[in-house]
Enzyme design. Structure first.
Site, PDB file in Angstrom:
ATOM      1  N   HIS A   3      28.901  24.422  73.359  1.00  0.00           N
ATOM      2  CA  HIS A   3      28.071  23.992  74.499  1.00  0.00           C
ATOM      3  C   HIS A   3      27.811  22.487  74.498  1.00  0.00           C
ATOM      4  O   HIS A   3      26.778  22.029  74.973  1.00  0.00           O
ATOM      5  CB  HIS A   3      26.751  24.754  74.547  1.00  0.00           C
ATOM      6  CG  HIS A   3      26.864  26.217  74.213  1.00  0.00           C
ATOM      7  ND1 HIS A   3      26.528  26.725  72.982  1.00  0.00           N
ATOM      8  CD2 HIS A   3      27.314  27.259  74.946  1.00  0.00           C
ATOM      9  CE1 HIS A   3      26.756  28.036  72.967  1.00  0.00           C
ATOM     10  NE2 HIS A   3      27.240  28.374  74.137  1.00  0.00           N
ATOM     11  N   HIS A  16      22.506  24.531  67.361  1.00  0.00           N
ATOM     12  CA  HIS A  16      22.217  25.309  68.557  1.00  0.00           C
ATOM     13  C   HIS A  16      22.557  26.777  68.299  1.00  0.00           C
ATOM     14  O   HIS A  16      21.669  27.591  68.120  1.00  0.00           O
ATOM     15  CB  HIS A  16      23.006  24.752  69.749  1.00  0.00           C
ATOM     16  CG  HIS A  16      22.780  25.496  71.020  1.00  0.00           C
ATOM     17  ND1 HIS A  16      23.807  25.847  71.861  1.00  0.00           N
ATOM     18  CD2 HIS A  16      21.645  25.943  71.597  1.00  0.00           C
ATOM     19  CE1 HIS A  16      23.299  26.488  72.910  1.00  0.00           C
ATOM     20  NE2 HIS A  16      21.991  26.553  72.777  1.00  0.00           N
TER      21      HIS A  16
HETATM   22  S1  FES Z   1      26.662  25.931  69.390  1.00  0.00           S
HETATM   23 FE1  FES Z   1      26.903  23.821  69.530  1.00  0.00          FE
HETATM   24  S2  FES Z   1      26.145  23.326  71.440  1.00  0.00           S
HETATM   25 FE2  FES Z   1      25.856  25.467  71.333  1.00  0.00          FE
END
Ligand code: FES
Ligand code: SF4
Lengths: 898, 193
Positions: free
Chosen positions: B141, B117
């Site tokens: 997140h 992500h």
């Molecule tokens: S960096 Fe891992 S969920 Fe956003």
């Protein structure tokens, strides 16, 4: 990528320095995160890994939380007929909404939404089509529009405006919704009009409206700044991700406690628990009882916010007050004709509350399936004053799992609970909806409710129920815009059958090359009691387009036209056009304008989407996202409205908007802002009160009632308990709730079938089942199962209610207005402890396996909304699916791993 | 063809030519039968064929001895280089078979440690939940990845699966030989870092 198989790529181009950079926002959920589009011609050279060589201006490899490009964020599109690379990544400059450029799995890969014939978007509709000899065939715009207009004029002249039914999305940009509603309501003037998510044009949250709360009063800061935040009927992590990760999570890290009311334990709820929060795992539809029990504990202990109540709750005289005709013309009064909701203020409410046996703790625990201890704890958290006597700041946020199951009861209950806890109009003490889709509705006309043949007991006409109207055979022409209509409603297999009868099995089918003959055939269809269907969409949906549409209009969408829209904190932004719409696809406002002109309506000669937006602005003036002053400001500065919005960029402006006496353009942070100071007000709209074109409505600093104070209302379980008790699982039935899932929420309408990665994650419908329920039925993860019911209730007649209880479920049943039908939907089982025992949870909008088919097509009899989230089903194993043994798609890991 | 050795039918995927990473992605357990230089596609079927399995460009890096791996105790390593964003996890998942897993139980897998992500660190988040093996929640997140299924997202916000390190077994020696999926922060996996 030529298949829907996800093949991980291991390189991606970087945007070069010479790339054009445009701002836009995500097309999907309510949050509307800010994005940047980097666009450069193919073959003009890609960016390099040094900061000096790429448009991000950073060195690669980049560090966590810095810009990066995932392969799915790159696409190739046509711009002015020349192929261009586009990279669409979250806007790292955003200081609001998705601060620091955060994004979810849905918006994060929005580049995949763009039309590119090499990808699974290749089936975008690119030309108008007409069903001739049973096949949808491409035809020119003029041909399709002429036929549609002629048939429409005939239907309206011969069968009345209500025979022309318009079923449309409510959200897909201000310019389009304005054009559509101006056409349907102001010009066609049909009462048979509604939005994608409800059978009739009614408020989604009757309790909020009657209490005086706007759905979207709070700002995103507010949601992160309470001491305790109660979230009902949603896991905001899954369904408005960035509101959670950038606002709520930050609050939790500073000590805010979460109370999550939900039959499932998904990632955000798992996180809440890990951080000391509380999970109240209710049975579907029982929230009113839960809240009643909590409210009862609060008042029994005298924990209510006395000062707030004293100042802001209407007493008997205040709730009856009003000018002219008094409150009789307000929805609130009409719904309270029976005296079931109205109170004479707090004391009266308290007396009523304590007299409700269902709200006594033990009984409430039994009905809701939530431990009594947890209910007690929740009451303490939200209302018990601290040792020094000061109050905790508590906020309440709701969403569909909550208000689409006992729509009126639940929304009344939460309004009252919030009010006695002092939430409503102060920073960090707010109540509202978190939201679903973005707020792109702008009405260009008023629903002619008096033309509705339906009436509820009392005096008031009820907005026409377009599903029942159609089932009853009164709809002769259905104009469907950007919704599947059928699967999106409840008890949908019955509705589909009726479409089939009215459209496909009618003898008058187009078998001619000749325009006039085609028109005559379709007129005869309508005159013979059948129905003609126009479908306006970006993809051909099944069955509404693929099986039922006589005429299909291809729509242009996000990125293909300049559009405006607001998010869940009323923040308005411009969504810029950055590439050519596919083929002959046109924006919906244009299609409507063409049709309207052919039908002889004036005022549809817009040249571009800015013209539409500018015309619509004055209709927004009293609304929560009033943007009229942005236009005034733009014109003062020699710009168009859209140009001004473009300058406002990623952060946009929060409605309602004002120009203050320094000539500055200003937006309002929150509604019902009871703590707004004179200086703050002056900064918004000037020292001497609103001048010039500024309109300041009551809701800016007060509530939406006659007095500007809150109506504290009763929330009797008895209005709903007959239906709930009838529905409650019998024998080996289980509750069936449905909804969306993080990976596809609010993006399903075009992308769940068209993004290889998401398709791979969720290749088909699923149903979550608790391990004990699964074991009892011999079901394992990965098994195909059949969910079925022999008692899907459907209210079948359009009728007039005379006596008070005529629309009460038991009464409808007794009087033969409820038909019990069957429905069956297949799914892949996921056996997981994250769903409550006794409850199944399934995807609501998988068009191939639509689980809404199993929910009752009986509206909340007070509000007119469906209670989509409630059904029951039996479930049986059919056999193993391939997902059981293979490793490439789906996942059977539970969603509550912390 | 017994289910044990051949879990996914080639016909089902309608493909008879696959490169190495696709092969691993789609075939899961058969990889264990492969030697280091050639692998058999679709063994026991009419489509069976030997292909050159070398993954061009990726280094072949010794990671560990299979016999020394303890169940559910991850080992950290860097791949494909020692540059930025190269930290990875190698784990034997206690007999739980996985797509791309090696060893007789096909339970040895390796993945990037960087959340795809926004690069969140997934170190220390390996979890055993009954038959499931996951990495996450990501501290940033909350994304969670399924290690049995090529690192597919269980729940979360990443735009792609966790990059899986392709492994080969030579005797008792485990080698990393390639990557499926782009590492966070890189525009190609093999950079001059
Ligand atoms: S960096 Fe891992 S969920 Fe956003
Ligand atoms: S889907 Fe919602 S949370 Fe995700 S990027 Fe779009 S607007 Fe933001």
């Amino acid at each position: 990528m030529a298949t829907n198989y996800y093949l991980p790529e291991d390189k991606v181009p970087l945007p070069p320095k010479h790339a054009d950079v445009l701002t836009t926002c995500c097309d999907y959920c309510i949050v509307a995160c800010a994005y940047k589009v980097y666009r450069w011609p193919i073959g003009s050279g890609d960016g390099g890994v040094k900061a000096s060589e790429n448009a991000f201006g950073i060195d690669f490899p980049s560090s966590p939380l810095q810009d990066w490009v995932a392969p799915a964020q790159h696409n190739v599109v046509m711009h002015k007929d020349i192929p261009h690379n586009v990279i669409i990544t979250p806007n790292k400059d955003a200081t609001t909404v998705n601060t620091n450029g955060d994004s979810s799995i849905r918006g994060g890969i929005i580049a995949q939404k763009c039309y590119n014939p090499k990808t699974p978007t290749r089936d975008r509709l690119t030309s108008p089509m007409m069903r001739i000899y049973g096949t949808l065939q491409p035809v020119p715009w003029d041909f399709a529009l002429d036929v549609a207009a002629e048939v429409a004029k005939h239907v309206i002249a011969k069968h009345g405006a209500n025979a022309y039914s318009v079923k449309t999305y409510s959200y897909q940009y201000i310019e389009n919704t304005y054009a559509i509603s101006k056409f349907a309501l102001r010009h066609v003037n049909t009462a048979s009009f509604t939005f994608h998510d409800t059978p009739s044009d009614v408020t989604s949250t009757p309790g909020f409206r009657d209490a005086g709360f706007d759905n979207f009063g709070p700002s995103y800061d507010d949601w992160g700044s309470a001491d305790v935040l109660m979230c009902l009927g949603t896991d905001p992590y899954e369904t408005k991700t960035i509101l959670f990760t950038q606002h709520i999570m930050k609050g939790v890290q500073k000590g805010m406690k979460l109370i999550m009311v939900n039959p499932r334990e998904t990632a955000g709820i798992t996180y809440a628990k890990k951080m000391g929060g509380l999970h109240l795992d209710v049975y579907p539809g029982s929230d009113t009882v839960l809240l009643g029990a909590i409210a009862r504990i609060v008042v029994e202990n005298g924990w209510e916010d006395k000062e707030w109540i004293e100042k802001w709750v209407n007493n008997k005289w205040e709730s009856d007050s009003g000018f002219g005709q008094g409150t009789r013309n307000t929805p609130w009064q009409w719904r309270t004709t029976w005296g079931k909701f109205q109170t004479k203020g707090f004391k009266d409410y308290k007396k009523w509350l304590l007299s409700q046996p269902e709200y006594e703790l033990a009984q409430a625990s039994e009905i809701t399936g939530v431990d009594a201890e947890k209910i007690q704890k929740a009451a303490e958290w939200i209302a018990k004053p601290k040792a020094d006597g000061s109050r905790v700041n508590t906020s309440f946020g709701i969403e569909k799992g909550f208000y689409w199951s006992n729509n009126t009861g639940n929304t009344n209950a939460i309004s009252s609970l919030a009010t006695i806890c002092g939430a409503g109009g102060r920073p960090g003490r707010v109540v509202g909806r978190f939201g679903g889709h973005q707020r792109g509705g702008q009405r260009g006309g008023k629903l002619p409710r008096n033309k509705s043949p339906e009436k509820v007991p009392g005096r008031r006409r009820r907005a026409l129920d377009t599903d029942r109207w159609l089932v009853s055979g009164h709809t002769r022409m259905a104009h469907v815009i950007g919704t599947t209509w059928i699967q999106a409603m409840s008890g949908s297999q019955g509705l589909q059958k009726r479409f089939q009868e009215l459209v496909v099995t009618n003898p008058h089918q187009v078998r001619s090359h000749d325009k006039q003959e085609i028109i005559e055939t379709l007129k005869r269809r309508a005159d013979s009691g059948g129905m003609v269907v126009i479908d306006q969409d970006i993809y051909l949906r099944n069955p509404i387009g693929a099986q039922f549409a006589d005429i299909v209009f291809p729509a242009a969408t996000w990125g293909e036209e300049d559009f405006m829209r607001a998010n869940g904190e009323r923040r308005l932004r411009l969504y810029q056009k950055f590439y050519d719409a596919p083929g002959d696809a046109k924006p919906d406002w244009w299609i409507i304008a063409q049709l309207a002109q052919r039908m002889g309506f004036d005022g549809f000669d817009w040249k571009n989407s800015n013209d539409v937006a500018e015309e619509s602005s004055r209709f927004s003036r009293k609304g929560r996202k009033a943007f009229h002053m942005v236009k005034v400001y733009a014109h003062q500065n020699g710009r168009t409205l859209h140009e001004q919005m473009r300058l406002l960029g990623a952060d946009g402006i929060q409605g309602p908007t004002f120009i203050n006496d320094k000539g500055e353009l200003k937006g309002a942070k929150r509604l019902h802002d009871t703590t707004m100071t004179a200086e703050q007000a002056a900064d918004l709209y000037g020292e001497n009160g609103p001048g010039e074109a500024n309109i300041v409505t009551k809701k800016l600093t007060h509530f939406n009632t006659q007095t500007g104070q809150i109506n504290l209302q009763k929330h009797p379980w008895s209005l709903f308990s007959d239906f709930w008790t009838w529905l409650k699982p019998k024998e080996d039935e289980l509750w069936l709730s449905n909804g969306r899932i993080n990976e596809i929420w609010q993006s399903g309408f075009d992308d769940v079938e068209r993004r290889p990665y998401i398709t791979q994650r969720w290749p088909e419908n699923f149903v979550e089942i608790h391990p004990e329920d699964a074991k009892a039925r011999g079901i394992e993860s990965g098994d195909y199962v059949m969910m079925y019911s022999e008692r899907v209730a459907a209210h079948k007649d359009t009728l007039l209610g005379v006596q008070n209880d005529h629309f009460q479920f038991d009464e409808l049943m007794k009087r033969g207005h409820i038909e019990l039908s069957k429905a069956a939907v297949t799914a892949v089982a996921i056996v997981t402890p994250h769903v409550k025992k006794g409850v199944l949870y399934s995807n609501m909008l998988d068009t191939r396996q639509p689980s809404n088919a199993l929910t009752a097509r009986v509206v909340d009899h007070i509000s007119g909304n469906y209670n989509y989230k409630m059904g029951v089903a039996k479930i049986a194993k059919l056999g193993a699916s391939k997902y059981k043994e293979e490793f490439r798609s789906m996942s059977f890991a539970p969603r509550n791993i912390a | 063809m017994s289910k044990d050795t051949y879990d996914e039918s080639a016909a089902a995927h309608g493909q008879c030519m696959l490169n190495r990473r696709q092969f691993l992605l789609y075939s899961g357990s058969t990889a264990a039968a492969a030697s280091t230089t050639t692998i058999t596609l679709f063994p026991g079927t009419a489509q069976a064929r030997e292909v050159n399995a070398r993954v061009v460009g990726y280094p072949r890096t010794f990671l560990a001895k299979l016999s020394e791996l303890k169940d559910n105790e991850p080992i950290d390593f860097n791949y494909p280089d020692n540059g930025k964003n190269a930290s990875c996890i190698l784990v034997k998942m206690g007999g739980v078979k996985a797509g791309g897993g090696i060893g007789s139980q096909r339970d040895v897998v390796a993945f990037s440690y960087l959340c795809t992500h926004q690069g969140g660190p997934l170190q220390g988040s390996y979890q055993v939940t009954e038959e499931q093996r996951t990495l996450g929640q990501c501290p940033f997140h909350l994304s969670v990845y399924d290690l049995r299924r090529h690192g597919i997202i269980v729940s979360g916000q990443a735009y792609q699966s966790l990059p899986q390190v392709m492994l080969e077994l030579e005797g008792d020696d485990i080698y990393a030989v390639g990557l499926m999926g782009l590492l966070f922060g890189r525009n190609e996996n093999l950079m001059n870092v």
